[in-house]
Scaffold this active site. Structure first.
Site, PDB file in Angstrom:
ATOM      1  N   TYR A 170       0.845  -1.205   0.000  1.00 16.48           N
ATOM      2  CA  TYR A 170       0.000   0.000   0.000  1.00 16.48           C
ATOM      3  C   TYR A 170       0.883   1.258   0.000  1.00 16.48           C
ATOM      4  CZ  TYR A 170      -3.664  -3.375   0.549  1.00 16.48           C
ATOM      5  OH  TYR A 170      -4.500  -4.437   0.341  1.00 16.48           O
ATOM      6  N   ASN A 219       0.174  -7.331  -3.555  1.00 21.48           N
ATOM      7  CA  ASN A 219      -0.176  -6.121  -4.298  1.00 21.48           C
ATOM      8  C   ASN A 219       0.980  -5.603  -5.152  1.00 21.48           C
ATOM      9  OD1 ASN A 219      -2.921  -5.816  -3.391  1.00 21.48           O
ATOM     10  ND2 ASN A 219      -2.053  -5.346  -1.374  1.00 21.48           N
TER      11      ASN A 219
END
Ligand SMILES: Cc1cc2nc3c(=O)[nH]c(=O)nc-3n(C[C@H](O)[C@H](O)[C@H](O)COP(=O)(O)O)c2cc1C
Length: 374
Positions: A183, A238
């Site tokens: 993130y 991610n």
């Protein structure tokens, strides 16, 4: 010998045991507001030494998935006040995980349908979770982000600061900075997602600058002793990538030693995957990383996560490798996980189909040992 069930006194809070509930996104907060069922869910798990809430957006721009909660609107904060009250009524301790997803988002979730923001305009190979008008949820590719301008960064640091203040004003015992799992903060750290040529890109020092600005702002606002941080040095989650994780994370951890933090939370290996996952040619040396922290004077409690079962967790705490162990999926399906570990009782299996989204089923209806006996 220290066991998982011994208390731990941190400068800012005393924990009844070493078993931590890891942060777990559950996508059950429509309009980003945690409701009464969320208060029940966390209160059921209050026997954890510490609960870290699901990742919680610090701003609308920080949102990346449907129905995840926020900390930026009064109704969201009222919802959290009911959660913290319910956990405290059961004698538990709870911190919230402060989240800005950066590029792991979708235009549909952003203010005015804009592009998500990131250190650089590089689309992540990854998915986010959307809910259609008919209420059906599905995973969708993340959108192409735009690169943040230099003069936007203080505003985002300010959002972290405001969210931390709002959290403690609404009953949280502290906050965990989400600097893991690809993130925004992790996107700044890693060379795969950060191609900036200004003071926030290039060298390790520059890529870590944003992280330290966030830590400084939150420590100034609520005190470092009420602040923890989560890092995942080698996770590929991610699309996080950096072939040189060792020097990067040793720089980060040495810098964190400057702050009297409550705890440092490290995900060992690939989040939810192999603990021996590596980035680059060399296995990550977790002992050297921890030693770098202690040698720099860092005194925070050392929390580890990923794939721990009872035996592995007991051994980590007994050997001094960890002061705290965070359990994720086992806490989803075992509200009384601490008691089950204490008794070495069998654990309920988790149902992955109810992890993300839905209602009470798979959320508040997993039985305790006592309920199973009755
Ligand atoms: C349903 C689900 C949601 C998760 N949400 C988050 C989250 O919000 N923040 C975070 O840092 N990690 C999140 N994770 C990762 C977990 O905190 C944890 O690192 C992972 O499950 C590995 O621990 P375990 O083997 O004990 O389950 C999530 C994992 C799962 C399965």
């Amino acid at each position: 010998m220290t066991t998982l069930f011994d208390p731990l006194a941190l400068p800012g809070l005393t924990l009844a045991n070493r078993v931590v509930m890891a942060p777990l996104t559950r996508n059950r907060s429509p309009q980003a507001i945690p409701g009464p069922v969320t208060a029940t869910y966390y209160a059921q798990r209050a026997s954890a030494g510490l609960i870290v809430t699901e990742a919680t957006a610090i701003s609308h721009q920080g949102q990346g998935y449907a129905d995840v909660p926020g900390l930026y609107a009064p109704e969201q904060l009222d919802g959290w006040q009911a959660v913290t009250d319910a956990v405290h009524a059961e004698g538990g301790k709870i911190v919230t995980q402060l989240w800005h997803v950066g590029r792991i988002s979708h235009n549909q979730l952003q203010p005015d349908g804009q592009a998500p923001v990131a250190p650089s305009a590089i689309q992540a190979k990854g998915k986010t979770y959307l809910i259609d008008a008919d209420g059906k949820g599905h995973f969708a590719p993340t959108s192409l982000p735009r690169a943040l301008a230099l003069d936007e960064l203080p505003g985002i640091v300010g959002d972290y600061r405001r969210a931390a203040r709002a959290a403690v004003d609404h009953g949280f015992d502290g906050v965990e900075i989400h600097a893991a799992n690809g993130y925004l903060i992790d996107q700044f750290l890693r060379s795969g997602s950060n191609h900036r040529t200004d003071a926030y890109g290039g060298s390790i020092e520059n890529r870590a600058r944003f992280l330290f600005e966030v830590v400084q702002a939150i420590a100034d606002e609520i005190g470092a002793e009420r602040t923890g941080i989560r890092l995942s040095p080698v996770t590929p989650a991610n699309d996080a990538s950096d072939p040189d994780a060792q020097p990067l994370f040793e720089h980060v951890i040495r810098g964190l030693a400057r702050y009297p933090l409550a705890y440092v939370h490290t995900i060992v290996g690939a989040t939810g995957g192999p603990r021996d996952h590596q980035q680059g040619d060399q296995p990550f040396d977790y002992a050297a990383y921890k030693q770098a922290y202690r040698q720099a004077g860092g005194q925070a409690a050392w929390m580890l996560n990923n794939g721990y079962d009872r035996a592995l967790a007991e051994q980590a705490v007994a050997s001094g490798e960890a002061d705290l162990v965070a359990f994720g999926k086992a806490f989803i399906s075992n509200p009384d996980l601490v008691e089950r570990l204490r008794q070495d009782a069998p654990l309920n299996a988790w149902d992955a189909s109810t992890f993300y989204g839905g209602g009470e089923h798979g959320y508040t209806d997993y039985p305790t040992l006592a309920q199973q006996a009755g």
